[in-house]
Design an enzyme around this catalytic site. Structure first.
Site, short mmCIF file in Angstrom:
data_model
loop_
_atom_site.label_atom_id
_atom_site.label_comp_id
_atom_site.label_asym_id
_atom_site.label_seq_id
_atom_site.Cartn_x
_atom_site.Cartn_y
_atom_site.Cartn_z
N TYR A 157 13.01 12.95 -2.09
CA TYR A 157 11.69 13.76 -3.01
C TYR A 157 12.56 14.81 -3.27
O TYR A 157 12.12 15.53 -4.38
CB TYR A 157 10.51 13.80 -2.43
CG TYR A 157 10.05 12.98 -2.54
CD1 TYR A 157 10.54 11.38 -2.95
CD2 TYR A 157 8.52 12.83 -1.80
CE1 TYR A 157 9.78 10.00 -2.96
CE2 TYR A 157 7.89 11.33 -2.40
CZ TYR A 157 8.36 9.94 -2.22
OH TYR A 157 7.17 8.95 -2.65
N LYS A 195 15.11 1.71 6.66
CA LYS A 195 16.08 0.57 5.52
C LYS A 195 17.78 0.44 6.48
O LYS A 195 18.28 0.92 5.55
CB LYS A 195 15.31 1.15 4.71
CG LYS A 195 16.05 -0.14 3.20
CD LYS A 195 15.56 -1.17 4.17
CE LYS A 195 16.33 -2.42 2.63
NZ LYS A 195 15.37 -3.76 3.36
N ASP A 253 10.19 -2.75 4.44
CA ASP A 253 9.76 -3.88 3.98
C ASP A 253 8.61 -4.95 5.36
O ASP A 253 7.80 -5.13 4.75
CB ASP A 253 10.89 -4.90 3.79
CG ASP A 253 12.40 -5.31 4.05
OD1 ASP A 253 12.10 -4.10 5.14
OD2 ASP A 253 12.89 -5.82 3.78
N ASP A 275 5.10 8.56 2.64
CA ASP A 275 4.21 8.14 1.30
C ASP A 275 3.77 6.55 1.16
O ASP A 275 2.35 6.92 1.03
CB ASP A 275 4.76 8.91 0.10
CG ASP A 275 4.31 9.04 -1.18
OD1 ASP A 275 2.70 9.50 -1.23
OD2 ASP A 275 4.63 9.47 -1.88
N ASP A 285 -0.38 5.65 2.39
CA ASP A 285 -1.42 5.36 1.33
C ASP A 285 -2.03 4.06 2.11
O ASP A 285 -2.51 3.69 2.45
CB ASP A 285 -0.89 5.70 0.53
CG ASP A 285 -1.55 6.46 -0.28
OD1 ASP A 285 -1.51 8.09 0.72
OD2 ASP A 285 -2.01 6.60 -1.96
#
Ligand code: NAD
Length: 352
Positions: free
Chosen positions: A139, A189, A221, A245, A249
């Site tokens: 980001y 990852k 994943d 992020d 959620d």
């Protein structure tokens, strides 16, 4: 002295923060050295000063040990120029106070398990915490942009973490796990991304300082899948900005009750900004129907993480559990057709 800046903000912000402040006042009258001071943020600050994060608010927030925030925003402000939008105030305070560690618990009280879209047995009693790095990763990484290459447009971003950034968020996560069930799962990852191989290496190094916490690693994943398959296997999860992020959620929605979930954003000295995860809910503002429990639970997090007042934090959490066990509900968490109480009455119930 515990100095707390109170930024109620817009919409339902003032209504829900008022109930959380009543809880703080009770603790104060019971002997905790609490000092509260109010300031403006978001749309109400724009109305008063033209700025969503005015200098006076920045000064107060910088000097405070902790900040309690309601919510910002509303349709009235959606047409303002970008730098004046209420949400800019939020981004500014997080950035200027270097709040790099975002803690989001997802708790589902057994009494509210029907609010979840998952089966009762999968989620009843769920109590997990996502620790998300908030100021780094793809980001913020450079270079970034869009440009023409070989006659076509390409877009690019940079996923980047330094070991010091990883180390400091790892410490926050291990310390949070040490205060809970002592299990930490680090999400990366590493099979594809070098940046997250470094993440795994550094988290593993930091683990040596926390022998009491059991560390595991999981690919992102798989973590996304496990969160809906068997979320109760987790205690604390730690991950980078982008994975966090998405996963935070996902985790909060397991509970189905947005009015119940608090959050904390901490700096290196555990100074923190505490706020409910929901927004300013303009559709119900001023109607005394908003659920104040996420904001009251944010106060419990504040007492635990910034002020090390575990007993006071648990007192608040027990009061809320008791209120729910008594069947007292605000409209958002009531069964269809069931009885519910208003914002202030819910505050009364928690206080009593
Ligand atoms: P929202 O979270 O405000 O509301 C979504 C839905 O949940 C609405 O139906 C609302 O009534 C309900 N809801 C939210 N909090 C509730 C509570 N405590 N009790 C009962 N019901 C509750 O999200 P939105 O509608 O997408 O956004 C509204 C405004 O809030 C926008 O201006 C948005 O930018 C802003 N926002 C602010 C924050 C923040 O301050 N941290 C976060 C998200 C959205």
């Amino acid at each position: 002295m515990m100095k707390i800046a109170v930024l109620a903000g817009d919409g339902i912000g003032p209504e829900i923060v008022a109930q959380a402040v009543r809880v703080l006042e009770i603790l104060k009258s019971d002997g905790l050295a609490i000092e509260l001071e109010n300031a403006l943020i978001g749309g109400c600050a724009v109305d008063a000063t033209g700025e969503p994060y005015p200098e006076a608010t920045h000064r107060l927030a910088s000097q405070a040990d902790a900040i309690l925030l309601g919510a910002v925003g509303g349709p009235r402000y959606d047409t303002l120029p970008r730098h004046q939008r209420p949400e800019r105030g939020l981004l500014a305070i997080r950035k200027e106070l270097n709040l790099f560690a975002n803690l989001r618990p997802a708790i589902l009280y057994p009494e509210l398990a029907n609010a979840s879209s998952l089966k009762y047995d999968v989620v009843a009693g769920l109590d997990i915490m996502i620790v998300r790095e908030l100021t780094g990763d793809i980001y913020f990484g450079e270079p970034r942009g869009m440009e023409m290459r070989d006659g076509q447009r390409v877009g690019f971003n940079t996923m980047i973490y330094s070991e010091s950034e990883i180390r400091r968020i790892a410490h926050v996560a291990f310390q949070a796990a040490a205060k809970r069930q002592k299990k930490l799962c680090s999400v990366d990852k590493m099979n594809v991304l070098e940046c997250t191989q470094l993440w795994r290496d550094v988290v593993t190094e930091v683990a040596r300082e926390y022998p009491q916490v059991l560390l595991s690693h999981m690919l992102v994943d798989n973590a996304a899948m496990q969160l809906v398959r068997n979320p109760k296997q987790f205690d604390v999860l730690v991950t980078g900005n982008m994975f966090g992020d998405i996963l935070s959620d996902e985790a909060s929605m397991l509970t189905g009750s947005i009015g119940m979930l608090p959050s904390a954003s901490l700096d290196e000295k555990n100074k923190g900004l505490y706020e409910p995860i929901h927004g300013s809910a303009p559709d119900i503002a001023g109607k005394d129907t908003a659920n104040p429990l996420a904001t009251i639970l944010s106060v419990a997090m504040m007492l635990r993480y910034t002020f090390n007042q575990e007993e006071a934090a648990q007192r608040i959490e027990h009061a809320i559990k008791k209120v729910l066990a008594q069947g007292i509900r605000t409209k958002d968490i009531a069964e269809p057709g069931g009885q519910w109480v208003g914002t202030r009455a819910m505050g009364d119930a928690v206080l009593s």
